[in-house]
Design an enzyme around this catalytic site. Structure first.
Site, PDB file in Angstrom:
ATOM      1  N   ASP A  49     -11.096   2.418   4.164  1.00 48.31           N
ATOM      2  CA  ASP A  49     -11.845   0.873   3.984  1.00 48.31           C
ATOM      3  C   ASP A  49     -13.191   0.941   3.767  1.00 48.31           C
ATOM      4  O   ASP A  49     -13.530  -0.564   3.329  1.00 48.31           O
ATOM      5  CB  ASP A  49     -11.189   0.011   4.993  1.00 48.31           C
ATOM      6  N   GLN A 108      -4.783  -1.753   9.546  1.00 47.44           N
ATOM      7  CA  GLN A 108      -4.237  -3.039   8.840  1.00 47.44           C
ATOM      8  C   GLN A 108      -5.052  -4.037  10.373  1.00 47.44           C
ATOM      9  O   GLN A 108      -4.473  -3.746  11.145  1.00 47.44           O
ATOM     10  CB  GLN A 108      -3.032  -2.962   8.632  1.00 47.44           C
ATOM     11  N   LYS A 151       1.110  -1.232  -0.558  1.00 47.38           N
ATOM     12  CA  LYS A 151       0.162  -0.102   0.572  1.00 47.38           C
ATOM     13  C   LYS A 151       0.718   0.863   0.184  1.00 47.38           C
ATOM     14  O   LYS A 151       0.451   2.260  -0.718  1.00 47.38           O
ATOM     15  CB  LYS A 151      -0.692  -0.420   1.202  1.00 47.38           C
TER      16      LYS A 151
END
Ligand code: NAD
Length: 283
Positions: A119, A96, A52
């Site tokens: 997200d 994450q 990422k």
């Protein structure tokens, strides 16, 4: 059979995002910023975060990784999130997953400002997604929708089957398909007869995490098959949940693993971060 090439499409999207960022910088002096919270030393999480970070760099997104030991307290993670919520240079915040067991993941995700939730895991955004409203949709299912669109696959009226019903993959996938007027069947670990559902699907989307779960006999002739699963075999090989070799002989379209949904997920993260950065113009 035609391959749904996520790698190729993700490169194209990255180029577009890069151009849009250059324009945003030139016209408004805005450089999109993404903050990532990485807790513990799970190797897969570290790999994903590195990928990422690299992708952000490629397109011109400023990214910062808050790396924390697995012994970190709930309070310390919460304070980091609150700090980033206030930081005007940060447009997107990503935690994450998975987080260590002693951490209340739901509480952490709920602390992220919905306007920075790139997200799309915040219940506010998830609720908006279910209602078909403008929102941040989770990157993996969003990537699947982009990939289908690229190959001019209209899901309207299709019988779709989503295998896997997690909050980050299966449920938002089903919501996006439903919003595009597919008829959606959702299967999970307690589904009685999985094959009876998969076999009638024009579009089969699988996100479970079990290699070889979907075999040729479970797939309808000419079906479109999207494999979200990522599994590392003992020999180091990366595979999905679908028996690619045999299912691909029956499918009209199929995603490879790797090179299918994976790269699309990252491309969508970049797109969502850019979208979050545009909000600065109006504020
Ligand atoms: P998860 O463990 O949270 O959820 C798995 C889901 O599969 C659950 O709903 C469970 O009920 C269901 N399930 C388990 N066994 C089943 C079975 N035998 N039959 C039917 N359903 C079954 O996992 P997740 O986070 O949703 O991830 C799923 C997979 O997708 C994993 O392989 C993960 O690595 C992969 N993934 C890929 C990407 C990507 O970018 N391609 C992104 C996220 C997750």
């Amino acid at each position: 059979m035609k391959l749904l090439d996520g790698k190729k499409l993700s490169e194209k999207i990255k180029e577009e995002v890069k151009k849009d960022i250059e324009k945003l910088q030139k016209e408004h002096g805005i450089t999109p910023g993404l903050a990532v919270v990485l807790v513990g030393d799970d190797p897969a999480s570290h790999t994903y975060v590195k990928m990422k970070e690299r992708a952000c760099k490629e397109v011109g997104i400023y990214s910062i990784v808050h790396q924390m030991p697995s012994s970190i307290s709930q309070k310390e993670i919460e304070e980091t999130i609150l700090m980033m919520n206030k930081n005007p240079n940060i447009d997107g915040i990503l935690v994450q997953l998975p987080l260590p067991k002693h951490i209340d993941t739901t509480k952490i995700l709920e602390l992220i400002a919905p306007s920075k939730d790139v997200d799309g895991f915040h219940p506010y955004n998830f609720g908006r997604l279910l209602q078909g409203l403008e929102t941040f949709a989770p990157c993996t299912p969003l990537g699947v929708m982009e990939l289908l669109k690229e190959y001019e696959i209209d899901v309207k009226g299709l019988d779709a089957c989503v295998v896997g019903a997690s909050n980050i993959v299966g449920k938002p996938m089903a919501a996006l398909l439903l919003n595009s007027f597919a008829t959606v069947d959702i299967c999970h670990i307690y589904t009685k007869d999985l094959k009876s559902h998969t076999k009638k699907a024009d579009l089969l989307v699988v996100g479970v995490g079990k290699p070889g779960l979907i075999t040729e006999d479970m797939v309808k002739d000419g079906a479109i098959v999207v494999d979200i699963g990522i599994n590392r075999l003992e020999n180091g090989k990366l595979v999905g949940d679908v028996d690619f070799e045999n299912v691909s002989k029956k499918a009209s379209y199929i995603t490879p693993v790797p090179g299918g949904v994976g790269p699309m997920t990252i491309a969508m993260l970049l797109k969502n971060t850019l979208k979050a950065a545009y909000k600065r113009i109006d504020s």
